[in-house]
Design a protein around this motif. Structure first.
Motif, PDB file in Angstrom:
ATOM      1  N   PHE A  92      33.871  88.906  51.187  1.00 32.49           N
ATOM      2  CA  PHE A  92      33.143  88.266  50.100  1.00 32.49           C
ATOM      3  C   PHE A  92      33.947  87.118  49.491  1.00 32.49           C
ATOM      4  O   PHE A  92      33.498  86.502  48.518  1.00 32.49           O
ATOM      5  CB  PHE A  92      32.818  89.283  48.991  1.00 32.49           C
ATOM      6  CG  PHE A  92      31.797  90.303  49.398  1.00 32.49           C
ATOM      7  CD1 PHE A  92      30.624  89.941  50.032  1.00 32.49           C
ATOM      8  CD2 PHE A  92      32.023  91.648  49.121  1.00 32.49           C
ATOM      9  CE1 PHE A  92      29.670  90.895  50.389  1.00 32.49           C
ATOM     10  CE2 PHE A  92      31.083  92.612  49.472  1.00 32.49           C
ATOM     11  CZ  PHE A  92      29.899  92.234  50.107  1.00 32.49           C
ATOM     12  N   ARG A  93      35.136  86.867  50.010  1.00 29.31           N
ATOM     13  CA  ARG A  93      35.936  85.766  49.496  1.00 29.31           C
ATOM     14  C   ARG A  93      35.219  84.435  49.712  1.00 29.31           C
ATOM     15  O   ARG A  93      34.540  84.269  50.740  1.00 29.31           O
ATOM     16  CB  ARG A  93      37.315  85.739  50.178  1.00 29.31           C
ATOM     17  CG  ARG A  93      38.194  86.922  49.839  1.00 29.31           C
ATOM     18  CD  ARG A  93      39.557  86.833  50.523  1.00 29.31           C
ATOM     19  NE  ARG A  93      39.460  87.075  51.964  1.00 29.31           N
ATOM     20  CZ  ARG A  93      40.478  86.968  52.801  1.00 29.31           C
ATOM     21  NH1 ARG A  93      41.671  86.623  52.343  1.00 29.31           N
ATOM     22  NH2 ARG A  93      40.322  87.212  54.093  1.00 29.31           N
ATOM     23  N   PRO A  94      35.329  83.472  48.823  1.00 29.70           N
ATOM     24  CA  PRO A  94      36.159  83.444  47.605  1.00 29.70           C
ATOM     25  C   PRO A  94      35.472  83.998  46.355  1.00 29.70           C
ATOM     26  O   PRO A  94      36.072  84.027  45.284  1.00 29.70           O
ATOM     27  CB  PRO A  94      36.429  81.950  47.434  1.00 29.70           C
ATOM     28  CG  PRO A  94      35.166  81.304  47.915  1.00 29.70           C
ATOM     29  CD  PRO A  94      34.712  82.162  49.090  1.00 29.70           C
ATOM     30  N   VAL A  95      34.214  84.422  46.483  1.00 28.15           N
ATOM     31  CA  VAL A  95      33.495  84.927  45.306  1.00 28.15           C
ATOM     32  C   VAL A  95      34.138  86.195  44.770  1.00 28.15           C
ATOM     33  O   VAL A  95      34.299  86.381  43.561  1.00 28.15           O
ATOM     34  CB  VAL A  95      32.015  85.177  45.651  1.00 28.15           C
ATOM     35  CG1 VAL A  95      31.282  85.800  44.467  1.00 28.15           C
ATOM     36  CG2 VAL A  95      31.335  83.879  46.082  1.00 28.15           C
ATOM     37  N   SER A  96      34.525  87.090  45.690  1.00 23.67           N
ATOM     38  CA  SER A  96      35.157  88.356  45.301  1.00 23.67           C
ATOM     39  C   SER A  96      36.213  88.709  46.342  1.00 23.67           C
ATOM     40  O   SER A  96      35.975  88.560  47.550  1.00 23.67           O
ATOM     41  CB  SER A  96      34.101  89.465  45.220  1.00 23.67           C
ATOM     42  OG  SER A  96      34.680  90.692  44.856  1.00 23.67           O
ATOM     43  N   PRO A  97      37.399  89.189  45.921  1.00 21.62           N
ATOM     44  CA  PRO A  97      38.487  89.486  46.862  1.00 21.62           C
ATOM     45  C   PRO A  97      38.281  90.808  47.583  1.00 21.62           C
ATOM     46  O   PRO A  97      38.969  91.794  47.348  1.00 21.62           O
ATOM     47  CB  PRO A  97      39.712  89.516  45.953  1.00 21.62           C
ATOM     48  CG  PRO A  97      39.185  90.018  44.645  1.00 21.62           C
ATOM     49  CD  PRO A  97      37.811  89.405  44.512  1.00 21.62           C
TER      50      PRO A  97
END
Length: 207
Positions: A92-97
């Motif tokens: 899900f990067r860069p939105v969520s690690p």
């Protein structure tokens, strides 16, 4: 009031008011332990307290436990078992690690089940589109997440989904399993152990 996954949810009030609810698909053994071992190997310590799972309902406030329980039971009674196939990794990067194992077969069944569950007493607007997955790394170093995505890029596994777990977030910060619900009208088994609620994006009330 129950809050989103990025903050600490408020537990049920003493007078039986708002509760924080989560619904997940637990993985069978030895698959669950295998994925947990991989997650630990990448340096994600939360794997020790959050078993591998697919979240169907993330942290959701509900007014009244009885209505919520009956709603989830009703969905379980009419749900048919299905097979999930895991194939490779995505992020899900860069939105969520987050690095996760992709759900291939069974993806649409998870989406449809989520839609049915996230209605009635559990209806709410989510900040992101629902995307069934199994987290293998979260909020660790970029190198660790890169390693997870690379090491498991050819990962393959398959398991049968025959039920789901209904959880409540308690006053001690633990996701307590309230009921195991078998699909197709089978009896519900009482909850056993709690799951620590973290902000890693992978607990019953996060993801």
């Amino acid at each position: 009031m129950c809050t989103d996954a990025s903050t600490t949810p408020t537990p049920r009030t003493a007078d039986g008011g708002t509760v924080c609810v989560g619904v997940v698909v637990a993985l069978e053994e030895p698959l669950a332990s295998e994925i947990t071992a991989w997650r630990l190997s990448f340096g994600d310590a939360m794997a020790a307290v959050i078993p591998a799972h697919i979240t169907l309902v993330t942290t959701t406030p509900a007014d009244g436990w009885d209505d919520t329980t009956e709603h989830v039971r009703a969905v379980a009674r009419t749900q048919r078992p299905f097979t999930v196939t895991l194939r490779g990794t995505e992020s899900f990067r860069p939105v969520s690690p987050v690095v996760y194992l992709k759900v291939e077969d069974g993806y649409q069944e998870c989406v449809e089940l989520h839609t049915r569950l996230q209605a009635g007493p559990l209806a709410r607007d989510l900040p992101f589109e629902f995307h069934p997955h199994i987290t293998v790394a979260h909020d660790i170093s970029e190198a660790g997440m890169d390693l997870a995505q690379r090491k498991l890029k050819d990962y393959r596994a398959e398991f049968r989904v025959t039920g789901m777990g209904l959880y409540e977030h308690d006053s001690s910060g633990v996701w307590q399993l309230k009921e195991e619900l078998s699909f197709g009208g089978a009896d519900q088994a009482p909850g056993r152990d709690g799951i620590n609620a973290g902000t890693d994006g992978t607990g019953p009330g996060t993801d």
